[in-house]
Write a protein that holds these residues in place. Structure first.
Motif, PDB file in Angstrom:
ATOM      1  N   SER A   9       0.936  -1.178  -0.015  1.00  0.00           N
ATOM      2  CA  SER A   9       0.254  -0.043   0.066  1.00  0.00           C
ATOM      3  C   SER A   9       0.962   1.348  -0.177  1.00  0.00           C
ATOM      4  O   SER A   9       1.768   1.190   0.471  1.00  0.00           O
ATOM      5  CB  SER A   9      -0.754  -0.115   1.253  1.00  0.00           C
ATOM      6  N   THR A 245     -12.838  10.814   4.538  1.00  0.00           N
ATOM      7  CA  THR A 245     -13.021   9.427   5.324  1.00  0.00           C
ATOM      8  C   THR A 245     -14.351   9.595   6.065  1.00  0.00           C
ATOM      9  O   THR A 245     -15.114   8.952   5.997  1.00  0.00           O
ATOM     10  CB  THR A 245     -12.061   9.017   5.915  1.00  0.00           C
ATOM     11  N   GLN A 252     -22.986   7.206   4.760  1.00  0.00           N
ATOM     12  CA  GLN A 252     -23.254   5.755   4.844  1.00  0.00           C
ATOM     13  C   GLN A 252     -24.216   5.615   5.911  1.00  0.00           C
ATOM     14  O   GLN A 252     -24.811   4.651   6.243  1.00  0.00           O
ATOM     15  CB  GLN A 252     -22.182   4.925   4.809  1.00  0.00           C
ATOM     16  N   SER A 263     -21.377  -5.661   7.578  1.00  0.00           N
ATOM     17  CA  SER A 263     -20.499  -6.049   6.549  1.00  0.00           C
ATOM     18  C   SER A 263     -19.740  -7.426   7.295  1.00  0.00           C
ATOM     19  O   SER A 263     -19.460  -7.239   8.579  1.00  0.00           O
ATOM     20  CB  SER A 263     -19.449  -5.041   6.355  1.00  0.00           C
ATOM     21  N   TRP A 265     -16.737  -8.132   6.866  1.00  0.00           N
ATOM     22  CA  TRP A 265     -15.331  -7.720   7.056  1.00  0.00           C
ATOM     23  C   TRP A 265     -15.176  -7.056   8.095  1.00  0.00           C
ATOM     24  O   TRP A 265     -14.216  -7.084   8.943  1.00  0.00           O
ATOM     25  CB  TRP A 265     -14.932  -7.008   6.008  1.00  0.00           C
ATOM     26  N   GLU A 467      -9.775   1.489   4.681  1.00  0.00           N
ATOM     27  CA  GLU A 467     -10.310   1.073   3.325  1.00  0.00           C
ATOM     28  C   GLU A 467     -10.013  -0.571   3.203  1.00  0.00           C
ATOM     29  O   GLU A 467     -10.799  -1.424   2.511  1.00  0.00           O
ATOM     30  CB  GLU A 467      -9.495   1.697   2.336  1.00  0.00           C
ATOM     31  N   GLY A 468      -8.788  -0.779   3.655  1.00  0.00           N
ATOM     32  CA  GLY A 468      -8.516  -2.237   3.522  1.00  0.00           C
ATOM     33  C   GLY A 468      -9.284  -3.299   4.380  1.00  0.00           C
ATOM     34  O   GLY A 468      -9.778  -4.324   3.887  1.00  0.00           O
ATOM     35  N   THR A 470     -12.498  -2.627   5.511  1.00  0.00           N
ATOM     36  CA  THR A 470     -13.922  -2.446   5.041  1.00  0.00           C
ATOM     37  C   THR A 470     -14.233  -3.262   3.659  1.00  0.00           C
ATOM     38  O   THR A 470     -15.108  -3.600   3.368  1.00  0.00           O
ATOM     39  CB  THR A 470     -14.379  -1.147   4.931  1.00  0.00           C
ATOM     40  N   THR A 471     -12.891  -3.219   2.945  1.00  0.00           N
ATOM     41  CA  THR A 471     -13.137  -4.102   1.396  1.00  0.00           C
ATOM     42  C   THR A 471     -12.461  -5.461   1.955  1.00  0.00           C
ATOM     43  O   THR A 471     -12.638  -6.537   1.022  1.00  0.00           O
ATOM     44  CB  THR A 471     -12.321  -3.268   0.347  1.00  0.00           C
ATOM     45  N   GLY A 472     -11.764  -5.862   2.883  1.00  0.00           N
ATOM     46  CA  GLY A 472     -11.466  -7.331   2.987  1.00  0.00           C
ATOM     47  C   GLY A 472     -10.033  -7.415   2.434  1.00  0.00           C
ATOM     48  O   GLY A 472      -9.415  -8.308   2.605  1.00  0.00           O
ATOM     49  N   SER A 473      -9.528  -6.108   1.800  1.00  0.00           N
ATOM     50  CA  SER A 473      -8.141  -6.514   1.021  1.00  0.00           C
ATOM     51  C   SER A 473      -7.077  -6.608   2.008  1.00  0.00           C
ATOM     52  O   SER A 473      -5.852  -6.774   1.554  1.00  0.00           O
ATOM     53  CB  SER A 473      -8.082  -5.370   0.091  1.00  0.00           C
ATOM     54  N   LYS A 479      -5.574 -12.412   0.518  1.00  0.00           N
ATOM     55  CA  LYS A 479      -4.710 -11.906  -0.707  1.00  0.00           C
ATOM     56  C   LYS A 479      -3.939 -13.265  -1.124  1.00  0.00           C
ATOM     57  O   LYS A 479      -3.786 -13.395  -2.175  1.00  0.00           O
ATOM     58  CB  LYS A 479      -3.703 -10.744  -0.226  1.00  0.00           C
TER      59      LYS A 479
END
Length: 488
Positions: A9, A245, A252, A263, A265, A467-468, A470-473, A479
């Protein structure tokens, strides 16, 4: 400037530059970490105060556990309440209120005439300890630049072990010099009033968290705070990221418990936070910090000698904490945890083996076990404690950061409380051998948990971590599976 983490990142922000704002940031962090000092002293002082307290109040093995664990059950409640209150009041006002609670709880314990009152006082102190354990790390993480967030946030854990060492030293000095006096344990407990006063006075001059201010739509105030602890250019750039942010979260309309269940995540990161906190406690570190004198007496030391020998784990804890702060910006969080759980698990099994190989009465037994206990505490403080609290302060999104931290720390304190409640009874039942073999088995599961579930957060801003998450990334394991799927 572009900074890239080991996980790939990156973020573009003006570089950190020297100036009076860096000194101001250090001063603010120092004042806030008096909450950690109080945390450490209040949890560590019972180690030496328990025996004279038992003699005066006529405690049994079980009521000893009640006195010790009452603070911890209070801390579990304080962790949940502190997080929620700080979301409404702000981090700064909440810490000021906690300083008052520390002072009131201390006076209640010092003047307690009976077992019941001492338990009430310990619960009040627990509420303050639990609140501080949630709010102070979040406050520090939200103030810190991402480049030094690990080392700045980790100062709170260092102050905790400094507080515990101070408690051990005070206990040893007072116990050996004034041990003949009735109520000597009251003097040990009274010392806690001093850092409580320092925290209260200091926090009156400390600014609010800029991220909390932005989350309330108070962007001008957030920028004013950032300009006192950053260069002007960096402050404006950071506020832009924070504001975007915060606005996205408000649009939301996700708050509190709803944000978690909305979610998979977010549910996962809460479970990860709970696992990080609970496994840290199931190493038995706080059983050593609270009952170290009892363990050393069980190993073969005389009571007064055990009180002095007990300083050694406190010293190594501080040394390990200093090393851990140095490592925070050099080694990934996951790597640190994996090394830590591996070393502490080895120490557990070695303590169990030593207690079998060196039976009671062997002159080498107390010194070998003391050495292994010191090695265990050193491994714990160098690789696990600071990394655990830093990770917990980093991994939750801003709209649920205090709540998520509160849930994780609540479960941490519950595990700590039950372990402390029953530790004297477990040692009575199975001795050091069975106790530490049990900790060793749990340590194996902790290694597996970290390897498969814990994400990496080093080198990312809090906004990138969010961000990672909340998206699971952010999950390394996810990964890795994705890469394997692409190759197939």
């Amino acid at each position: 400037m572009t900074s890239t983490s080991s996980e790939g990142s990156s973020t573009t922000l003006p570089p950190l530059v020297p100036g009076p704002h860096r000194k101001r940031l250090g001063t603010v962090a120092l004042i806030a970490t008096f909450g950690g000092l109080l945390f450490g002293y209040d949890t560590g002082v019972i180690n030496g105060a328990l025996l004279p307290m038992t003699e005066e109040l006529g405690l049994t093995s079980f009521t000893e556990g009640v006195v010790t664990s009452s603070l911890l059950f209070g801390a579990a409640a304080g962790a949940m309440l502190g997080g929620r209150i700080s979301d409404g009041w702000g981090r700064r006002k909440t810490i000021i209120a906690l300083a008052v609670l520390f002072f009131v709880g201390t006076l209640t314990c010092v003047f307690a005439p009976s077992f019941g009152v001492i338990v009430v006082g310990r619960v009040l102190l627990g509420l303050a300890v639990g609140g501080a354990s949630t709010v102070v790390p979040v406050f520090l993480a939200e103030l810190a630049p991402y480049e030094i967030r690990g080392s700045l946030s980790g100062r709170n854990e260092l102050m905790i072990v400094i507080g515990q060492l101070a408690a051990f030293v005070v206990n040893a000095v007072i116990g050996n010099v004034l041990g003949h006096l009735d109520g000597v344990w009251r003097i040990m407990l009274a010392i806690c009033a001093l850092p409580a006063i320092a925290l209260f006075v200091g926090m009156l001059r400390v600014p609010e968290s800029p991220r909390w201010l932005a989350s309330q739509g108070r962007n001008e105030e957030a920028l004013a705070v950032l300009r006192t602890i950053r260069s002007d250019e960096r402050a404006e750039a950071e506020l832009t990221d924070i504001r975007l942010t915060a606005e996205a979260e408000r649009s939301q309309e996700r708050i509190g418990w709803r944000s978690i269940f909305s979610s998979k995540w977010l549910i996962r990161i809460v479970l990860v936070g709970v696992g990080i906190g609970v496994f840290q406690q199931l190493t038995g570190i706080n059983s050593i910090m609270y009952y170290g004198q009892t363990v050393l007496i069980e190993s073969g030391f005389e009571a007064q000698a055990a009180l002095i020998a007990n300083i050694a784990p406190g010293v190594i804890a501080v040394v390990g904490g200093v090393i851990a702060l140095w490592m925070m910006e050099k080694i990934n969080r996951r790597t640190t945890l994996l090394i830590g759980y591996s070393l502490t698990t080895i120490c557990h099994f070695l303590i169990g083996i030593a207690s079998v190989a060196l039976p009671a009465g062997n002159p080498a037994r107390p010194y070998v076990i003391l050495f292994l206990v010191v090695a265990f505490v050193g491994s714990m403080q160098t690789f696990l404690n600071i990394a655990t609290w830093v990770l917990l302060s980093e991994i939750f999104p801003m709209h649920m950061r205090a709540l998520g931290m509160g849930i994780a720390v609540f479960m941490l304190w519950i595990a700590n409380a039950f372990l402390s409640l029953y530790f004297p009874s477990v040692v009575d039942a199975v001795g050091i051998t069975g106790t530490f073999f049990g900790f060793g088995v749990i340590g194996i599961f902790a290694v597996l948990f970290v390897y498969t579930q814990v994400p990496e957060s080093r080198g990312r801003t809090l906004e990138e971590v969010e961000e990672g998450v909340t998206t699971g990334s952010i999950y390394t394991i996810s990964k890795r599976r994705a890469r394997l799927a692409r190759t197939e």
